[in-house]
Write a protein that holds these residues in place. Structure first.
Motif, PDB file in Angstrom:
ATOM      1  N   LEU A   1       2.610 104.716 -18.764  1.00 42.40           N
ATOM      2  CA  LEU A   1       1.829 104.122 -17.681  1.00 42.40           C
ATOM      3  C   LEU A   1       1.160 102.838 -18.162  1.00 42.40           C
ATOM      4  CD1 LEU A   1       0.227 107.461 -16.427  1.00 42.40           C
ATOM      5  CD2 LEU A   1       2.055 106.169 -15.317  1.00 42.40           C
ATOM      6  N   GLU A   2       0.722 102.882 -19.439  1.00 39.96           N
ATOM      7  CA  GLU A   2       0.023 101.707 -19.999  1.00 39.96           C
ATOM      8  C   GLU A   2       0.984 100.555 -20.242  1.00 39.96           C
ATOM      9  OE1 GLU A   2      -1.470 103.591 -23.503  1.00 39.96           O
ATOM     10  OE2 GLU A   2      -2.952 104.763 -22.373  1.00 39.96           O
ATOM     11  N   ASN A   3       2.233 100.856 -20.548  1.00 43.66           N
ATOM     12  CA  ASN A   3       3.161  99.803 -20.937  1.00 43.66           C
ATOM     13  C   ASN A   3       4.539  99.979 -20.278  1.00 43.66           C
ATOM     14  OD1 ASN A   3       4.749  97.939 -22.173  1.00 43.66           O
ATOM     15  ND2 ASN A   3       4.448  98.686 -24.262  1.00 43.66           N
ATOM     16  N   PRO A   4       4.676  99.456 -19.046  1.00 43.49           N
ATOM     17  CA  PRO A   4       5.967  99.624 -18.342  1.00 43.49           C
ATOM     18  C   PRO A   4       7.136  98.978 -19.092  1.00 43.49           C
ATOM     19  CG  PRO A   4       4.270  98.743 -16.865  1.00 43.49           C
ATOM     20  CD  PRO A   4       3.674  98.725 -18.235  1.00 43.49           C
ATOM     21  N   GLY A   5       6.849  98.062 -20.012  1.00 41.56           N
ATOM     22  CA  GLY A   5       7.899  97.411 -20.800  1.00 41.56           C
ATOM     23  C   GLY A   5       8.670  98.396 -21.682  1.00 41.56           C
ATOM     24  N   LEU A   6       8.095  99.601 -21.875  1.00 38.26           N
ATOM     25  CA  LEU A   6       8.778 100.594 -22.729  1.00 38.26           C
ATOM     26  C   LEU A   6      10.109 101.058 -22.130  1.00 38.26           C
ATOM     27  CD1 LEU A   6       5.943 102.966 -23.974  1.00 38.26           C
ATOM     28  CD2 LEU A   6       7.120 101.152 -25.224  1.00 38.26           C
ATOM     29  N   GLU A   7      10.205 100.895 -20.809  1.00 36.22           N
ATOM     30  CA  GLU A   7      11.411 101.323 -20.080  1.00 36.22           C
ATOM     31  C   GLU A   7      12.693 100.838 -20.777  1.00 36.22           C
ATOM     32  OE1 GLU A   7      12.276 103.711 -17.271  1.00 36.22           O
ATOM     33  OE2 GLU A   7      10.279 102.844 -16.965  1.00 36.22           O
ATOM     34  N   ARG A   8      12.635  99.618 -21.285  1.00 40.01           N
ATOM     35  CA  ARG A   8      13.795  99.008 -21.953  1.00 40.01           C
ATOM     36  C   ARG A   8      14.281  99.858 -23.145  1.00 40.01           C
ATOM     37  NH1 ARG A   8      16.097  94.374 -24.294  1.00 40.01           N
ATOM     38  NH2 ARG A   8      15.517  93.980 -26.357  1.00 40.01           N
ATOM     39  N   TYR A   9      13.349 100.605 -23.725  1.00 39.66           N
ATOM     40  CA  TYR A   9      13.705 101.382 -24.930  1.00 39.66           C
ATOM     41  C   TYR A   9      13.994 102.860 -24.609  1.00 39.66           C
ATOM     42  CZ  TYR A   9      11.834  97.154 -26.966  1.00 39.66           C
ATOM     43  OH  TYR A   9      11.619  95.837 -27.267  1.00 39.66           O
ATOM     44  N   MET A  10      14.070 103.174 -23.306  1.00 43.45           N
ATOM     45  CA  MET A  10      14.429 104.549 -22.933  1.00 43.45           C
ATOM     46  C   MET A  10      15.950 104.680 -23.070  1.00 43.45           C
ATOM     47  SD  MET A  10      14.446 107.526 -22.063  1.00 43.45           S
ATOM     48  CE  MET A  10      12.773 108.070 -22.003  1.00 43.45           C
ATOM     49  N   VAL A  11      16.377 105.044 -24.252  1.00 47.91           N
ATOM     50  CA  VAL A  11      17.815 105.059 -24.540  1.00 47.91           C
ATOM     51  C   VAL A  11      18.365 106.489 -24.614  1.00 47.91           C
ATOM     52  CG1 VAL A  11      17.727 102.834 -25.734  1.00 47.91           C
ATOM     53  CG2 VAL A  11      17.409 104.949 -27.047  1.00 47.91           C
ATOM     54  N   ALA A  12      17.573 107.455 -24.094  1.00 47.94           N
ATOM     55  CA  ALA A  12      18.017 108.852 -24.194  1.00 47.94           C
ATOM     56  C   ALA A  12      19.370 109.058 -23.526  1.00 47.94           C
ATOM     57  CB  ALA A  12      16.981 109.777 -23.570  1.00 47.94           C
ATOM     58  N   PHE A  13      19.661 108.307 -22.466  1.00 49.57           N
ATOM     59  CA  PHE A  13      20.938 108.468 -21.761  1.00 49.57           C
ATOM     60  C   PHE A  13      21.970 107.432 -22.217  1.00 49.57           C
ATOM     61  CE2 PHE A  13      17.822 110.363 -18.829  1.00 49.57           C
ATOM     62  CZ  PHE A  13      18.420 111.591 -18.592  1.00 49.57           C
ATOM     63  N   GLY A  14      21.691 106.720 -23.301  1.00 50.46           N
ATOM     64  CA  GLY A  14      22.592 105.648 -23.736  1.00 50.46           C
ATOM     65  C   GLY A  14      22.460 104.460 -22.790  1.00 50.46           C
ATOM     66  N   LYS A  15      23.321 103.469 -22.990  1.00 44.34           N
ATOM     67  CA  LYS A  15      23.300 102.284 -22.121  1.00 44.34           C
ATOM     68  C   LYS A  15      24.734 101.820 -21.901  1.00 44.34           C
ATOM     69  CE  LYS A  15      18.751 101.023 -21.899  1.00 44.34           C
ATOM     70  NZ  LYS A  15      18.026  99.844 -22.338  1.00 44.34           N
ATOM     71  N   GLY A  16      24.932 101.027 -20.850  1.00 40.41           N
ATOM     72  CA  GLY A  16      26.226 100.391 -20.630  1.00 40.41           C
ATOM     73  C   GLY A  16      27.227 101.296 -19.912  1.00 40.41           C
ATOM     74  N   SER A  17      28.487 100.866 -19.909  1.00 36.19           N
ATOM     75  CA  SER A  17      29.497 101.549 -19.097  1.00 36.19           C
ATOM     76  C   SER A  17      29.864 102.917 -19.666  1.00 36.19           C
ATOM     77  CB  SER A  17      30.751 100.684 -18.998  1.00 36.19           C
ATOM     78  OG  SER A  17      31.278 100.511 -20.296  1.00 36.19           O
ATOM     79  N   ARG A  18      29.424 103.208 -20.881  1.00 36.36           N
ATOM     80  CA  ARG A  18      29.726 104.521 -21.461  1.00 36.36           C
ATOM     81  C   ARG A  18      28.451 105.337 -21.633  1.00 36.36           C
ATOM     82  NH1 ARG A  18      35.191 104.180 -24.828  1.00 36.36           N
ATOM     83  NH2 ARG A  18      35.233 106.219 -23.868  1.00 36.36           N
TER      84      ARG A  18
END
Ligand code: HEM
Length: 496
Positions: A413-430
């Protein structure tokens, strides 16, 4: 070993460490020389290579060699850079999973795109919204079972309860037929053991592929006796095969597939209705797909739910704040609001993100290959080199998440910029195709469990939840007895 063999092994090791195009990259020369280094930590020391990789990064910096062929990068800011490209998977890495024709383990990006494309309509956000009645029905069943156990003093394995929920949802979504584990006296305890054993086998089979091939060719009873982890997965795959056969033999199948709606009712109908060629719809390929979906989709989500509940029980202030918020949309404790209502609750949102982070995401590194060079800082990685990052090391990076082992939903809540580092589901087309399905279940399960029930931990501590072994996803200590709870009659009830 003959003298000749020994000297050729030695010369290969020296070539790998000092004369390969990767020899300019930092890291342990032993790791660069031989695959045995990784095998030692993962197979003989019990899935511990992730921590050795972390140590090597501390010693050598953010880019290192982890075996003779691959490069590992530990830099949260590079995650998007790496994974938002078109990438193949690395064949050596995928061979541990024994489901080579599933979309998730397909090596070539071009083939993957077609296989995933066939499933995409089912997993879209709009489509998952239509699955919420199933999720709510299963959540209601879970609550009914828990209500029976309330106040009895029964000690319950929390992960097995949530795993029954997620597997019942997933089998319904996959086959249109639910396994109804929620009705079992010990919920999904057997599937939990099978699943853990299966995840343990990946590193063993990757290092010793012959074991995988031999066990697969053995009769089931012998396979289960000789190498239980691989044997267990073999038995699970046999079960998926009978589901696939049942679906293909359904006399009303062509009617179900022929309507004009793009989205079908089950994952398998979706695949069978796609424009994939006949070869892609063979029984063997569908068994691979079904096995990966069942393993990727059930334990991951259940584990995240379990971790969230554990930390809510351990942090009464967080629980009180969450309950207050939940009560605003769940006036009656038995109410089950829809996912769309729940996801608008900011504190619940933060609790779920923090839980996904602490559940660990993938502890396995995720190697990718491209035929283009990859540039990281002043390093140019040759085309064709497997390059990996480890989501878990991003999620516990203390520069991004200070005090990473503390459960602090407020940080989101304090830092919405953290969203970028939510990599639990991976990133990209895979990345994870099931992310929306996971979220729909997480919001519903956490809300119904903690609005209604008062849980007490039973002989369970931080050592039982902390990711300790790389079983692809998180594995805890071998001697952990699981996360065990009792369901009290009311808040503040004394221990029995
Ligand atoms: C909290 C829950 C979950 C987490 C943390 C998670 C995480 C991930 C990650 C990180 C990947 C990428 C793995 C890689 O790069 O090799 C992945 C792939 C995948 N996940 Fe999930 N997952 C979750 C739930 C689910 C659910 C509910 C399903 C339901 C079917 C699912 C099905 C899949 C499939 C089929 C793939 C392969 C996708 C592809 O390669 O195109 N996952 N998951």
């Amino acid at each position: 070993m003959t003298l000749h063999k020994r000297s050729s092994t030695l010369s290969i090791a020296i070539r790998n460490a000092y004369l390969s195009p990767l020899s300019k990259f930092p890291g342990s020369k032993l790791a660069a020389a031989t695959f045995w280094y990784e095998t030692y930590f993962d197979v003989f020391k019990g899935h511990q290579y992730i921590w050795q990789i972390q140590k090597m990064h501390e010693q050598y910096g953010p880019i290192i060699r982890t075996n003779p062929h691959d490069i590992h990068i530990n830099d949260p800011d590079f995650f998007d850079d790496l994974y938002l490209r078109r990438l193949d998977k690395w064949r050596w890495w995928t061979r541990g999973f024994s489901v080579p024709t599933s979309a998730g383990m397909t090596v070539e990006e071009t083939v993957h795109r077609k296989r995933r494309g066939a499933m995409n309509p089912f997993f879209s956000r709009a489509s998952i919204e239509t699955q919420t009645p199933t999720i709510r029905e299963k959540a209601a069943r879970m609550c009914a079972r828990l209500a029976e156990l309330q106040g009895t003093g029964a000690v319950l394995d929390l992960e097995s309860i949530y795993l029954a929920l997620t597997t019942d949802v997933l089998t319904q979504c996959s086959y249109g037929y639910s396994y109804n584990y929620l009705d079992n006296p010990d919920f999904a305890m057997k599937w939990k053991l099978v699943n853990t054993a299966g995840r343990q086998s990946a590193a063993i089979v990757r290092s010793f592929p012959l074991i995988g091939r031999v066990v697969r060719s053995l009769p089931m009873s012998l396979a289960l006796r000789l190498v239980p982890p691989v044997g267990f997965i073999k038995s699970w795959m046999a079960d998926v095969r009978s589901q696939v056969q049942r679906i293909k033999a359904d006399p009303s199948l062509s009617e179900k597939l022929s309507d004009n709606k793009k989205r079908k009712e089950t994952i398998f109908q979706q695949i069978l209705a796609s424009d994939l060629p006949e070869t892609e719809l063979s029984e063997d390929r569908l068994v691979d797909e079904g096995t990966l979906i069942a393993t990727a989709g059930s334990e991951t989500t259940a584990w995240a739910m379990t971790i969230i509940s554990y930390h809510l029980i351990r942090n009464p202030n967080v629980l009180t704040k969450l309950r207050r918020e939940l009560t605003s949309v769940m006036l009656k404790e038995t109410e089950i609001p829809s996912w769309t209502v729940l996801e608008k609750l900011p504190y619940l949102n933060a609790v779920i993100k923090e839980g996904l982070r602490m559940a660990g995401g993938m502890l396995s590194r995720l190697p990718r290959v491209t035929d283009e060079e990859i540039v990281y800082k002043w390093w140019t990685i040759p085309a064709g080199t497997p390059v990996a990052m480890t989501p878990h090391l991003v999620l516990i990076n203390s520069d991004i998440f200070p005090a990473p082992r503390e459960f602090r939903p407020e940080r989101w809540l304090e830092n919405p910029g953290l969203e970028r580092y939510m990599v639990a589901f991976g990133k990209g087309s895979r990345n994870c195709i099931g992310m929306q399905l996971a979220y729909a279940q997480l919001y519903t399960a956490v809300a119904v469990m903690h609005r209604r029930f008062e849980l007490e931990l039973f002989e369970t501590g931080d050592g039982d939840v902390r990711p300790f072994r790389d079983l692809f996803t998180a594995g805890v200590r071998v001697d952990s007895k699981g996360i065990r709870v009792r369901i009290l009659l009311e808040a503040g009830e004394k221990r029995i």
